[in-house]
Motif scaffolding. Structure first.
Motif, PDB file in Angstrom:
ATOM      1  N   ALA A 122      17.308   6.574  10.346  1.00 36.35           N
ATOM      2  CA  ALA A 122      16.117   5.889  10.877  1.00 36.35           C
ATOM      3  C   ALA A 122      15.326   5.202   9.762  1.00 36.35           C
ATOM      4  O   ALA A 122      15.001   4.015   9.888  1.00 36.35           O
ATOM      5  CB  ALA A 122      15.233   6.856  11.659  1.00 36.35           C
ATOM      6  N   PRO A 123      15.012   5.886   8.643  1.00 36.02           N
ATOM      7  CA  PRO A 123      14.305   5.177   7.576  1.00 36.02           C
ATOM      8  C   PRO A 123      15.124   4.025   6.990  1.00 36.02           C
ATOM      9  O   PRO A 123      14.569   2.994   6.613  1.00 36.02           O
ATOM     10  CB  PRO A 123      14.017   6.241   6.517  1.00 36.02           C
ATOM     11  CG  PRO A 123      14.505   7.526   7.023  1.00 36.02           C
ATOM     12  CD  PRO A 123      15.124   7.324   8.364  1.00 36.02           C
ATOM     13  N   VAL A 124      16.432   4.180   6.910  1.00 37.41           N
ATOM     14  CA  VAL A 124      17.277   3.107   6.386  1.00 37.41           C
ATOM     15  C   VAL A 124      17.233   1.902   7.323  1.00 37.41           C
ATOM     16  O   VAL A 124      17.132   0.756   6.865  1.00 37.41           O
ATOM     17  CB  VAL A 124      18.721   3.602   6.155  1.00 37.41           C
ATOM     18  CG1 VAL A 124      19.682   2.442   5.921  1.00 37.41           C
ATOM     19  CG2 VAL A 124      18.754   4.568   4.981  1.00 37.41           C
ATOM     20  N   ALA A 125      17.277   2.142   8.622  1.00 32.20           N
ATOM     21  CA  ALA A 125      17.163   1.042   9.589  1.00 32.20           C
ATOM     22  C   ALA A 125      15.824   0.319   9.410  1.00 32.20           C
ATOM     23  O   ALA A 125      15.766  -0.917   9.468  1.00 32.20           O
ATOM     24  CB  ALA A 125      17.312   1.564  11.007  1.00 32.20           C
ATOM     25  N   ASP A 126      14.758   1.085   9.159  1.00 32.73           N
ATOM     26  CA  ASP A 126      13.439   0.478   8.910  1.00 32.73           C
ATOM     27  C   ASP A 126      13.451  -0.372   7.641  1.00 32.73           C
ATOM     28  O   ASP A 126      12.871  -1.462   7.609  1.00 32.73           O
ATOM     29  CB  ASP A 126      12.358   1.556   8.775  1.00 32.73           C
ATOM     30  CG  ASP A 126      12.061   2.271  10.091  1.00 32.73           C
ATOM     31  OD1 ASP A 126      12.446   1.735  11.159  1.00 32.73           O
ATOM     32  OD2 ASP A 126      11.447   3.349  10.044  1.00 32.73           O
ATOM     33  N   SER A 127      14.094   0.129   6.588  1.00 30.17           N
ATOM     34  CA  SER A 127      14.128  -0.632   5.335  1.00 30.17           C
ATOM     35  C   SER A 127      14.975  -1.885   5.468  1.00 30.17           C
ATOM     36  O   SER A 127      14.639  -2.928   4.891  1.00 30.17           O
ATOM     37  CB  SER A 127      14.604   0.228   4.160  1.00 30.17           C
ATOM     38  OG  SER A 127      15.945   0.602   4.295  1.00 30.17           O
ATOM     39  N   ILE A 128      16.042  -1.824   6.233  1.00 30.16           N
ATOM     40  CA  ILE A 128      16.861  -3.021   6.474  1.00 30.16           C
ATOM     41  C   ILE A 128      16.031  -4.060   7.214  1.00 30.16           C
ATOM     42  O   ILE A 128      16.016  -5.236   6.844  1.00 30.16           O
ATOM     43  CB  ILE A 128      18.161  -2.674   7.227  1.00 30.16           C
ATOM     44  CG1 ILE A 128      19.105  -1.887   6.313  1.00 30.16           C
ATOM     45  CG2 ILE A 128      18.840  -3.938   7.762  1.00 30.16           C
ATOM     46  CD1 ILE A 128      20.343  -1.331   6.990  1.00 30.16           C
ATOM     47  N   ASP A 129      15.292  -3.626   8.220  1.00 29.97           N
ATOM     48  CA  ASP A 129      14.427  -4.536   8.982  1.00 29.97           C
ATOM     49  C   ASP A 129      13.369  -5.165   8.077  1.00 29.97           C
ATOM     50  O   ASP A 129      13.153  -6.381   8.094  1.00 29.97           O
ATOM     51  CB  ASP A 129      13.780  -3.779  10.141  1.00 29.97           C
ATOM     52  CG  ASP A 129      12.953  -4.687  11.023  1.00 29.97           C
ATOM     53  OD1 ASP A 129      13.482  -5.703  11.516  1.00 29.97           O
ATOM     54  OD2 ASP A 129      11.748  -4.386  11.222  1.00 29.97           O
ATOM     55  N   ALA A 130      12.713  -4.351   7.258  1.00 32.68           N
ATOM     56  CA  ALA A 130      11.679  -4.856   6.348  1.00 32.68           C
ATOM     57  C   ALA A 130      12.279  -5.808   5.314  1.00 32.68           C
ATOM     58  O   ALA A 130      11.683  -6.846   4.994  1.00 32.68           O
ATOM     59  CB  ALA A 130      10.968  -3.699   5.648  1.00 32.68           C
ATOM     60  N   ALA A 131      13.460  -5.492   4.806  1.00 29.53           N
ATOM     61  CA  ALA A 131      14.113  -6.337   3.812  1.00 29.53           C
ATOM     62  C   ALA A 131      14.503  -7.691   4.406  1.00 29.53           C
ATOM     63  O   ALA A 131      14.340  -8.727   3.753  1.00 29.53           O
ATOM     64  CB  ALA A 131      15.336  -5.629   3.235  1.00 29.53           C
ATOM     65  N   VAL A 132      14.997  -7.682   5.637  1.00 35.31           N
ATOM     66  CA  VAL A 132      15.331  -8.943   6.314  1.00 35.31           C
ATOM     67  C   VAL A 132      14.072  -9.796   6.459  1.00 35.31           C
ATOM     68  O   VAL A 132      14.085 -11.003   6.173  1.00 35.31           O
ATOM     69  CB  VAL A 132      16.005  -8.686   7.683  1.00 35.31           C
ATOM     70  CG1 VAL A 132      16.040  -9.943   8.536  1.00 35.31           C
ATOM     71  CG2 VAL A 132      17.414  -8.127   7.479  1.00 35.31           C
ATOM     72  N   LYS A 133      12.974  -9.176   6.862  1.00 32.75           N
ATOM     73  CA  LYS A 133      11.710  -9.915   7.007  1.00 32.75           C
ATOM     74  C   LYS A 133      11.236 -10.462   5.663  1.00 32.75           C
ATOM     75  O   LYS A 133      10.720 -11.586   5.584  1.00 32.75           O
ATOM     76  CB  LYS A 133      10.643  -9.019   7.639  1.00 32.75           C
ATOM     77  CG  LYS A 133      10.892  -8.771   9.111  1.00 32.75           C
ATOM     78  CD  LYS A 133       9.879  -7.825   9.708  1.00 32.75           C
ATOM     79  CE  LYS A 133      10.205  -7.622  11.191  1.00 32.75           C
ATOM     80  NZ  LYS A 133       9.630  -6.422  11.728  1.00 32.75           N
ATOM     81  N   ALA A 134      11.403  -9.698   4.598  1.00 31.68           N
ATOM     82  CA  ALA A 134      11.017 -10.162   3.266  1.00 31.68           C
ATOM     83  C   ALA A 134      11.880 -11.352   2.836  1.00 31.68           C
ATOM     84  O   ALA A 134      11.367 -12.330   2.283  1.00 31.68           O
ATOM     85  CB  ALA A 134      11.121  -9.025   2.246  1.00 31.68           C
ATOM     86  N   CYS A 135      13.178 -11.273   3.108  1.00 30.61           N
ATOM     87  CA  CYS A 135      14.075 -12.391   2.786  1.00 30.61           C
ATOM     88  C   CYS A 135      13.671 -13.642   3.567  1.00 30.61           C
ATOM     89  O   CYS A 135      13.613 -14.744   3.001  1.00 30.61           O
ATOM     90  CB  CYS A 135      15.527 -12.029   3.104  1.00 30.61           C
ATOM     91  SG  CYS A 135      16.259 -10.808   1.988  1.00 30.61           S
ATOM     92  N   GLU A 136      13.389 -13.476   4.838  1.00 24.95           N
ATOM     93  CA  GLU A 136      12.976 -14.616   5.664  1.00 24.95           C
ATOM     94  C   GLU A 136      11.651 -15.197   5.175  1.00 24.95           C
ATOM     95  O   GLU A 136      11.478 -16.416   5.142  1.00 24.95           O
ATOM     96  CB  GLU A 136      12.880 -14.202   7.134  1.00 24.95           C
ATOM     97  CG  GLU A 136      14.231 -13.947   7.754  1.00 24.95           C
ATOM     98  CD  GLU A 136      14.163 -13.395   9.166  1.00 24.95           C
ATOM     99  OE1 GLU A 136      15.145 -13.603   9.911  1.00 24.95           O
ATOM    100  OE2 GLU A 136      13.156 -12.753   9.543  1.00 24.95           O
ATOM    101  N   ALA A 137      10.728 -14.338   4.774  1.00 25.24           N
ATOM    102  CA  ALA A 137       9.443 -14.820   4.257  1.00 25.24           C
ATOM    103  C   ALA A 137       9.657 -15.619   2.976  1.00 25.24           C
ATOM    104  O   ALA A 137       9.045 -16.676   2.783  1.00 25.24           O
ATOM    105  CB  ALA A 137       8.498 -13.643   4.003  1.00 25.24           C
ATOM    106  N   TRP A 138      10.549 -15.167   2.102  1.00 23.91           N
ATOM    107  CA  TRP A 138      10.797 -15.869   0.846  1.00 23.91           C
ATOM    108  C   TRP A 138      11.420 -17.254   1.063  1.00 23.91           C
ATOM    109  O   TRP A 138      11.271 -18.152   0.248  1.00 23.91           O
ATOM    110  CB  TRP A 138      11.670 -15.027  -0.075  1.00 23.91           C
ATOM    111  CG  TRP A 138      11.880 -15.660  -1.420  1.00 23.91           C
ATOM    112  CD1 TRP A 138      10.913 -15.953  -2.342  1.00 23.91           C
ATOM    113  CD2 TRP A 138      13.107 -16.091  -1.991  1.00 23.91           C
ATOM    114  NE1 TRP A 138      11.487 -16.523  -3.463  1.00 23.91           N
ATOM    115  CE2 TRP A 138      12.837 -16.623  -3.267  1.00 23.91           C
ATOM    116  CE3 TRP A 138      14.430 -16.052  -1.550  1.00 23.91           C
ATOM    117  CZ2 TRP A 138      13.824 -17.121  -4.100  1.00 23.91           C
ATOM    118  CZ3 TRP A 138      15.412 -16.554  -2.376  1.00 23.91           C
ATOM    119  CH2 TRP A 138      15.108 -17.088  -3.637  1.00 23.91           C
TER     120      TRP A 138
END
Length: 187
Positions: A156-172
């Motif tokens: 569950a925490p890994v799924a959250d970090s993947i989601d957050a990382a994707v959002k960070a990549c998209e923001a960049w």
């Protein structure tokens, strides 16, 4: 032009391992944006996309983790990229599962993929997205740990970090790195 590089090891044997979190994040980014990551060259798999007029390159080196810089430097030379144009996404033992951190520069922190990239680029100054995988408990070696799969409790925490990382990549893709770093490191 911006390039997002996900680090990992090629092959099904390594697909769901902690060391492949960079690949997992690129795969999820591709999936969510309905892109295709299937061009092969530069000892890697890549794609070229466009977001709001910005050319976005995604790369998954296929050289195995410890030689990631070999693929990346070929890719950067071909596309005439500077170190500031890249964002390297990789696993970090010093962050717990579920946490991400962005940095503009730094050492390798014992990560052999990052060490190889630093050696090939000749600089420690490139954008990074560190994704927490935690440290092993007990007598497990670091190599066995990073080449192991996530536990049920970590999923569950890994799924959250993947989601957050994707959002960070998209923001960049559309914002300066410092803004993305400030936004995502605040959480």
């Amino acid at each position: 032009m911006k390039c997002i590089v996900g680090l990992g090891n090629p092959g099904k044997k390594y697909a769901k391992t902690r060391h492949n979190i960079g690949f997992m994040i690129l795969d999820e980014l591709v999936k969510q944006n309905h892109w295709s990551l299937e061009q092969t060259k530069f000892r890697g798999i890549y794609t070229t996309e466009h977001v709001n007029g910005e050319k976005i390159l995604l790369l998954k080196p296929q050289t195995f983790m410890n030689l990631s810089g070999e693929s990346l430097v070929q890719f950067m030379n071909f596309f005439d990229l500077e170190a500031d144009d890249i964002l390297v996404v990789y696993d970090d033992l010093d962050l717990p599962p579920g946490k991400i951190r962005l940095r503009k520069k730094g050492g390798h922190g014992g990560h052999n993929g990052i060490r190889n990239i630093i050696d090939h680029l000749g600089t420690k100054e490139f954008n990074r997205l560190r994704v927490g995988v935690g440290r092993p408990d007990g007598p497990v070696s670091v190599v066995d740990y990073v080449l192991g799969t996530f536990t049920k409790q970590e999923q569950a925490p890994v799924a959250d970090s993947i989601d957050a990382a994707v959002k960070a990549c998209e923001a960049w893709m559309t914002q300066p790195f410092n803004e993305v770093m400030n936004d995502f490191n605040a959480t």
